[in-house]
Every structure is written in structure tokens, then in C-alpha cells.
Design an enzyme around this catalytic site. Structure first.
Site, PDB file in Angstrom:
ATOM      1  N   GLY A 178     -29.501   1.812 -16.068  1.00  0.00           N
ATOM      2  CA  GLY A 178     -29.146   2.994 -15.278  1.00  0.00           C
ATOM      3  C   GLY A 178     -29.037   2.628 -13.797  1.00  0.00           C
ATOM      4  O   GLY A 178     -29.102   1.448 -13.423  1.00  0.00           O
ATOM      5  N   ASP A 200     -32.601  -0.171 -23.078  1.00  0.00           N
ATOM      6  CA  ASP A 200     -31.788   1.005 -22.754  1.00  0.00           C
ATOM      7  C   ASP A 200     -30.990   1.432 -23.981  1.00  0.00           C
ATOM      8  O   ASP A 200     -30.555   0.584 -24.771  1.00  0.00           O
ATOM      9  CB  ASP A 200     -30.833   0.672 -21.594  1.00  0.00           C
ATOM     10  N   THR A 249     -27.306   7.645 -20.560  1.00  0.00           N
ATOM     11  CA  THR A 249     -26.672   7.994 -19.281  1.00  0.00           C
ATOM     12  C   THR A 249     -26.346   6.748 -18.461  1.00  0.00           C
ATOM     13  O   THR A 249     -25.698   6.844 -17.423  1.00  0.00           O
ATOM     14  CB  THR A 249     -27.598   8.905 -18.441  1.00  0.00           C
ATOM     15  N   TYR A 274     -36.807  18.886 -17.498  1.00  0.00           N
ATOM     16  CA  TYR A 274     -36.991  17.636 -16.739  1.00  0.00           C
ATOM     17  C   TYR A 274     -38.328  17.673 -16.006  1.00  0.00           C
ATOM     18  O   TYR A 274     -39.144  16.762 -16.124  1.00  0.00           O
ATOM     19  CB  TYR A 274     -35.831  17.479 -15.753  1.00  0.00           C
ATOM     20  N   LYS A 294     -41.675  15.321 -16.859  1.00  0.00           N
ATOM     21  CA  LYS A 294     -42.282  14.393 -15.897  1.00  0.00           C
ATOM     22  C   LYS A 294     -43.742  14.755 -15.620  1.00  0.00           C
ATOM     23  O   LYS A 294     -44.577  13.874 -15.421  1.00  0.00           O
ATOM     24  CB  LYS A 294     -41.473  14.387 -14.593  1.00  0.00           C
ATOM     25  N   TYR A 307     -54.162   7.602 -20.139  1.00  0.00           N
ATOM     26  CA  TYR A 307     -54.290   6.201 -20.567  1.00  0.00           C
ATOM     27  C   TYR A 307     -55.178   5.422 -19.603  1.00  0.00           C
ATOM     28  O   TYR A 307     -55.968   4.575 -20.000  1.00  0.00           O
ATOM     29  CB  TYR A 307     -52.897   5.543 -20.682  1.00  0.00           C
ATOM     30  N   ARG A 331     -24.666  14.805  -9.064  1.00  0.00           N
ATOM     31  CA  ARG A 331     -25.533  14.811  -7.883  1.00  0.00           C
ATOM     32  C   ARG A 331     -24.659  14.912  -6.638  1.00  0.00           C
ATOM     33  O   ARG A 331     -23.499  14.490  -6.623  1.00  0.00           O
ATOM     34  CB  ARG A 331     -26.418  13.561  -7.873  1.00  0.00           C
TER      35      ARG A 331
HETATM   36  P1  NAD Z   1     -29.915   7.039 -14.816  1.00  0.00           P
HETATM   37  O1  NAD Z   1     -29.454   8.137 -15.712  1.00  0.00           O
HETATM   38  O2  NAD Z   1     -28.882   6.277 -14.057  1.00  0.00           O
HETATM   39  O3  NAD Z   1     -30.782   5.986 -15.625  1.00  0.00           O
HETATM   40  C1  NAD Z   1     -31.617   6.341 -16.692  1.00  0.00           C
HETATM   41  C2  NAD Z   1     -31.469   5.286 -17.776  1.00  0.00           C
HETATM   42  O4  NAD Z   1     -32.342   5.613 -18.867  1.00  0.00           O
HETATM   43  C3  NAD Z   1     -30.056   5.215 -18.342  1.00  0.00           C
HETATM   44  O5  NAD Z   1     -29.600   3.884 -18.357  1.00  0.00           O
HETATM   45  C4  NAD Z   1     -30.217   5.762 -19.760  1.00  0.00           C
HETATM   46  O6  NAD Z   1     -29.262   5.253 -20.660  1.00  0.00           O
HETATM   47  C5  NAD Z   1     -31.650   5.359 -20.079  1.00  0.00           C
HETATM   48  N1  NAD Z   1     -32.276   6.145 -21.135  1.00  0.00           N
HETATM   49  C6  NAD Z   1     -32.351   7.501 -21.234  1.00  0.00           C
HETATM   50  N2  NAD Z   1     -33.015   7.858 -22.351  1.00  0.00           N
HETATM   51  C7  NAD Z   1     -33.395   6.700 -22.960  1.00  0.00           C
HETATM   52  C8  NAD Z   1     -34.118   6.407 -24.144  1.00  0.00           C
HETATM   53  N3  NAD Z   1     -34.588   7.370 -24.950  1.00  0.00           N
HETATM   54  N4  NAD Z   1     -34.324   5.098 -24.475  1.00  0.00           N
HETATM   55  C9  NAD Z   1     -33.852   4.102 -23.671  1.00  0.00           C
HETATM   56  N5  NAD Z   1     -33.148   4.325 -22.540  1.00  0.00           N
HETATM   57  C10 NAD Z   1     -32.931   5.607 -22.180  1.00  0.00           C
HETATM   58  O7  NAD Z   1     -30.975   7.693 -13.825  1.00  0.00           O
HETATM   59  P2  NAD Z   1     -31.645   7.092 -12.504  1.00  0.00           P
HETATM   60  O8  NAD Z   1     -31.196   7.910 -11.369  1.00  0.00           O
HETATM   61  O9  NAD Z   1     -31.493   5.627 -12.467  1.00  0.00           O
HETATM   62  O10 NAD Z   1     -33.179   7.450 -12.769  1.00  0.00           O
HETATM   63  C11 NAD Z   1     -34.059   6.493 -13.336  1.00  0.00           C
HETATM   64  C12 NAD Z   1     -35.466   7.050 -13.401  1.00  0.00           C
HETATM   65  O11 NAD Z   1     -35.923   7.384 -12.085  1.00  0.00           O
HETATM   66  C13 NAD Z   1     -35.574   8.326 -14.232  1.00  0.00           C
HETATM   67  O12 NAD Z   1     -36.791   8.303 -14.947  1.00  0.00           O
HETATM   68  C14 NAD Z   1     -35.596   9.422 -13.192  1.00  0.00           C
HETATM   69  O13 NAD Z   1     -36.290  10.547 -13.636  1.00  0.00           O
HETATM   70  C15 NAD Z   1     -36.314   8.739 -12.038  1.00  0.00           C
HETATM   71  N6  NAD Z   1     -35.938   9.346 -10.751  1.00  0.00           N
HETATM   72  C16 NAD Z   1     -34.719   9.092 -10.185  1.00  0.00           C
HETATM   73  C17 NAD Z   1     -34.386   9.691  -8.976  1.00  0.00           C
HETATM   74  C18 NAD Z   1     -33.071   9.427  -8.301  1.00  0.00           C
HETATM   75  O14 NAD Z   1     -32.835   9.971  -7.202  1.00  0.00           O
HETATM   76  N7  NAD Z   1     -32.178   8.623  -8.854  1.00  0.00           N
HETATM   77  C19 NAD Z   1     -35.293  10.557  -8.355  1.00  0.00           C
HETATM   78  C20 NAD Z   1     -36.507  10.804  -8.980  1.00  0.00           C
HETATM   79  C21 NAD Z   1     -36.834  10.180 -10.167  1.00  0.00           C
END
Ligand code: NAD
Length: 329
Positions: free
Chosen positions: A22, A43, A47, A157, A161, A171, A198
Site C-alpha cells: 500500500g 498483502d 487497496t 474504520y 482501530k 497482548y 482523499r
Molecule cells: P493503503 O490502502 O494504501 O494500504 C493498505 C494496504 O493493506 C493495501 O496494500 C491493502 O491491499 C492491504 N490490505 C488490506 N486488507 C488486507 C488484508 N486483510 N490482508 C493483507 N493486506 C491487506 O493505505 P495506507 O494509507 O497506506 O494506510 C496504511 C495503514 O496506515 C492503514 O492501517 C491505515 O489505517 C494507517 N493510516 C494511514 C494514514 C494515512 O494518512 N495514509 C493515516 C492514519 C492511519
């Protein structure tokens, strides 16, 4: 909580990054490899996309495994660090996939904590500023418990979290697993999807196409935006420390959505007008991290000014569009 500034005394030779294909995960994989850490990227491409880590495939220390972490997680060999980043993260994604979002926050967190515990590894959970909901305290410190509507559309969501934070804490307290929690605020930069809903990728692509920028409400709602290199540096400072968190990782520079849209119009040199659309349900009105804890414990603060980060992001999206045009010819 362990006090004092972070020292990178921990030896990490092999890390597992869930959601590594991601946006944030791919940058984390890259940075870990640069620090000489082997990376197993798990992964299911819900997404994310293998394209995000294509440039790492030739690296001898990198392995990409297609795996849904809500089924089970099995990684042979030693593991020193587990970064649990798998989860839909943009409202468009989690509103479309509410059950998957709840499952990866609950079952995915359970399975990855189990992996970290069995391997004796450090565990870092990617939590979010969304645990603060539509905040009644501003700026948000880690002590604030949040204002979340569990049955609203964003609840899938936010509550996933919040549950994953509680599971991570359980844990640590009941099994002694070495865990840390980072609460990440809005992050932007290369490898975001143009259509992930976004604000920054939407505005940049609208501006590059000369279309109107769609600002929700009157645009007075605020966000604090952090460039991806800064966010990743903060996450890795946490990973290499012994701190339990939660620690806010974000940029305290707060700006209104209207100002952001106007800025992107300026940076792209676009003549796009601004269109006002309905505000999404339960959209937070303000958002700004208090980063005192990250500064004190991790010695971390964001370094990339928003103008510079936005310029790099605009350049990246412009280059992507250019490549797509060349490939289409
Ligand atoms: P993203 O959607 O680009 O990446 C998420 C990744 O998780 C994707 O590659 C998706 O394929 C993978 N994924 C989803 N469900 C899965 C599963 N069941 N098994 C294996 N892989 C799975 O999102 P991101 O922006 O890179 O966010 C990454 C993490 O950081 C998330 O947990 C998100 O909640 C957290 N986060 C991101 C932001 C931000 O601004 N980008 C802010 C707060 C928290």
C-alpha cells in the site's frame, strides 16, 4: 511508558510489513531495506498493488507474499519486527468494504500480534487520528479518548482501530508482547491512488486535468497534513524504540480544506475553479496532532515544509500521468 528520548539500540534484521504493497507500507519496506533490514511484505492487494513495490522485487532482502492476514499469518524463520499496516485507509475504501475493514482491524490484528508474540518480535500497530473521531479537544493529545460515533458510516474504520489498540494493549499487559502504537495523522505523497477519495490526490488530479476542485462544505474544516517521508521516519523511530505509545505522528501545521485547494491550484498553475459539495456524514471539523510526546520520546518532528511536500506530490502525479499517456500511445 518508558521515558526519555529514543535510542536506536534494538537490532532488527528481519521485519514483516502487513499492507506493505500500500501507500505507507511500500515506503516503509523501502526504508527498512535501506537500513539493511530484510523485509517480508504481506498483502492481499485489496487497496494496494504489487506495482508499489515493483522497484524492490530485485532486492535480495525483499519478499512479497500474497496473503490475507484475516485468514491466518504464517512466516517461517526469525522475525524481529512486525509492522501491522494492512487496512483500507481512505473513506472511499472503508465505506465500500466495511466488513473487510472490521476484520483486518480485529482478526488481522489478532493474527499479527500472535506472530509477533511467537517470534519474540517487536510489534507496531498503525493506528490513526480517526480514533479521536470528531474531536472535542483541540489539538489532540494522546490522553484524549475521542468522540466517535460507532454506528455512523465511519464507525467501521474508527472502531476497528480502537479495537486493535485495545487488543495490542492486552497482548502487552497479559502476555508481555513488546508492542507500540502509532496514531498516524493525514499523510500524503507519492504512491497515493489518484482515485482513493482523499483530498490531496483528488485536488491534485482535478487541478492537473483543469477540472473544478471539489471542496466539501464551505472548506473551513481543517486537517494537518504530513509528508510521507516524515511519517515513515516517525514510525521507524517508534519501531526501533522500546516505547509502548500511543504516540501521535503527524504535522501540527493545520490548514483549511479551502486553503489546501487554493494552494494546489497555485502549485499546479491550473486555472481550475472551486466547486462546493456536501460535507460527508460525521466528517471531523478540526484535526491537529499535539506532537509533544513524539518529540520528547522519539526525538522526532516533521521536517518537510508543506509547500515542499505538496510540490513533490504534484510532480509525482504529473509524472505518472505523463507515463500513462506515453504507454497509451
Ligand atoms: P493503503 O490502502 O494504501 O494500504 C493498505 C494496504 O493493506 C493495501 O496494500 C491493502 O491491499 C492491504 N490490505 C488490506 N486488507 C488486507 C488484508 N486483510 N490482508 C493483507 N493486506 C491487506 O493505505 P495506507 O494509507 O497506506 O494506510 C496504511 C495503514 O496506515 C492503514 O492501517 C491505515 O489505517 C494507517 N493510516 C494511514 C494514514 C494515512 O494518512 N495514509 C493515516 C492514519 C492511519
Amino acid at each position: 511508558m518508558v521515558s526519555g528520548p529514543a535510542r536506536e539500540t534494538r537490532t532488527i534484521r528481519r521485519a514483516v510489513v502487513t499492507g506493505g504493497a500500500g501507500f505507507l507500507g511500500s515506503h516503509l519496506c523501502e526504508q527498512l531495506l535501506e537500513r539493511g533490514v530484510e523485509v517480508v511484505c504481506l498483502d492481499n492487494f485489496l487497496t494496494g498493488s504489487p506495482e508499489n513495490v515493483l522497484h524492490l522485487m530485485e532486492h535480495p532482502g525483499f519478499r512479497l507474499v500474497r496473503c490475507d492476514v484475516t485468514d491466518y499469518v504464517h512466516v517461517p524463520g526469525p522475525v524481529d519486527l512486525v509492522l501491522h499496516f494492512a487496512s483500507p485507509a481512505s473513506p472511499i475504501d472503508y465505506l465500500k468494504m466495511p466488513i473487510e475493514t472490521l476484520k483486518v482491524g480485529s482478526l488481522g490484528t489478532l493474527h499479527t500480534l500472535g506472530l509477533a508474540h511467537d517470534k519474540g518480535a517487536r510489534y507496531v500497530l498503525a493506528s490513526t487520528s480517526e480514533v479521536y473521531g470528531d474531536p472535542l479537544q483541540h489539538p489532540q493529545t494522546e490522553e484524549y479518548w475521542g468522540n466517535v460515533n460507532p454506528v455512523g458510516p465511519r464507525g467501521v474504520y474508527d472502531e476497528a482501530k480502537r479495537f486493535s489498540e485495545a487488543m495490542t494493549t492486552a497482548y502487552r499487559t497479559s502476555k508481555g508482547t513488546d508492542t507500540g502504537i502509532v496514531r498516524i495523522f493525514n499523510t500524503y505523497g507519492p504512491r497515493m491512488r489518484a482515485d482513493d477519495g482523499r483530498a490531496i490526490p483528488a485536488f491534485v488530479n482535478q487541478a492537473l486535468e483543469g477540472r473544478p476542485l471539489t471542496v466539501a462544505g464551505d472548506g473551513s474544516q481543517t486537517r494537518s497534513i504530513c509528508y510521507v517521508d516524515d511519517t515513515v521516519a516517525g514510525i521507524l523511530a517508534m519501531a526501533f524504540s522500546a516505547h509502548t505509545g500511543p504516540v501521535n505522528i503527524g504535522n501540527p501545521d493545520e490548514l483549511s480544506m479551502l486553503r489546501l485547494a487554493e494552494w494546489i491550484v497555485e502549485l499546479t498553475g491550473s486555472g481550475s475553479p472551486i466547486d462546493y459539495i456536501d460535507l460527508p456524514v460525521d466528517d471531523p471539523k478540526v484535526r491537529r496532532p499535539d506532537t509533544t510526546r513524539a518529540e520528547q520520546l522519539l526525538g522526532w518532528r516533521p521536517r518537510v515544509p508543506s509547500e515542499e511536500g505538496l510540490r513533490r506530490t504534484v510532480d509525482w502525479f504529473a509524472a505518472q500521468r505523463q507515463t500513462a499517456r506515453v504507454q497509451a500511445v
